[in-house]
Design a protein around this motif. Structure first.
Motif, short mmCIF file in Angstrom:
data_model
loop_
_atom_site.label_atom_id
_atom_site.label_comp_id
_atom_site.label_asym_id
_atom_site.label_seq_id
_atom_site.Cartn_x
_atom_site.Cartn_y
_atom_site.Cartn_z
N MET A 100 -14.14 -9.68 -16.31
CA MET A 100 -14.31 -10.30 -15.21
C MET A 100 -15.00 -9.99 -14.27
SD MET A 100 -11.36 -10.59 -12.25
CE MET A 100 -10.59 -12.34 -12.51
N SER A 101 -16.01 -11.06 -13.48
CA SER A 101 -17.12 -11.33 -12.41
C SER A 101 -16.34 -10.73 -11.57
CB SER A 101 -18.37 -11.49 -13.33
OG SER A 101 -19.19 -11.95 -12.18
N MET A 102 -17.03 -9.36 -10.82
CA MET A 102 -16.87 -9.26 -9.74
C MET A 102 -17.63 -9.84 -8.67
SD MET A 102 -14.00 -8.01 -10.05
CE MET A 102 -12.97 -7.48 -8.62
N GLU A 103 -16.96 -10.82 -7.64
CA GLU A 103 -18.36 -11.82 -6.69
C GLU A 103 -17.79 -12.11 -5.73
OE1 GLU A 103 -20.42 -15.21 -9.02
OE2 GLU A 103 -20.79 -13.62 -10.17
N LEU A 104 -18.10 -12.16 -4.48
CA LEU A 104 -18.17 -12.47 -3.19
C LEU A 104 -18.41 -14.50 -2.92
CD1 LEU A 104 -18.44 -9.51 -1.70
CD2 LEU A 104 -17.01 -10.00 -2.48
N ASP A 105 -17.57 -14.41 -2.18
CA ASP A 105 -18.02 -15.65 -1.65
C ASP A 105 -19.09 -15.61 -0.29
OD1 ASP A 105 -16.32 -16.12 0.94
OD2 ASP A 105 -14.46 -15.87 0.12
N LYS A 106 -19.23 -16.94 -0.56
CA LYS A 106 -21.00 -16.81 0.11
C LYS A 106 -20.24 -16.24 1.30
CE LYS A 106 -24.20 -20.44 2.06
NZ LYS A 106 -25.47 -21.38 2.45
N ASP A 107 -19.76 -16.92 2.43
CA ASP A 107 -19.01 -16.42 3.70
C ASP A 107 -19.17 -15.70 3.96
OD1 ASP A 107 -19.84 -19.14 4.83
OD2 ASP A 107 -17.89 -19.07 4.38
N THR A 108 -18.18 -14.56 3.18
CA THR A 108 -17.69 -12.66 2.74
C THR A 108 -19.08 -11.93 2.13
OG1 THR A 108 -15.57 -13.54 1.75
CG2 THR A 108 -16.16 -11.19 1.25
#
Length: 87
Positions: free
Chosen positions: A1-9
């Protein structure tokens, strides 16, 4: 699973990390370095935090499932117990 933050976060995390490095450690760091550091933290530490959250959620759900017997249990064959006059 890829760990990514949404744009605003992601933007808020970059801003917070930059402020911390500047105000707390007195380290003037550029945007590229901050973005790299944030990526490292998310990829390196993120899975540990995610897994901890999953374990805690599982424990809470298991506790709730264990309690369901008490919440929905109904005594069986209670008709005669309710009325002392009936035989």
């Amino acid at each position: 699973m890829s760990m990514e933050l949404d744009k605003d976060t992601h933007k808020a995390a970059l801003d917070s990390l930059e402020k911390y490095l500047r105000d707390e450690l007195d380290l003037p760091v550029g945007n590229l370095e901050i973005a790299g550091l944030l990526t490292f933290f998310v990829q390196e530490i993120g899975p540990s935090l995610y897994n901890k959250g999953v374990r805690e959620a599982q424990a809470r759900m298991q506790a709730r499932v264990a309690d369901i017997d008490m919440e929905v249990y109904e005594d069986e064959f209670g008709y005669w117990k309710k009325s002392p006059r009936r035989r």
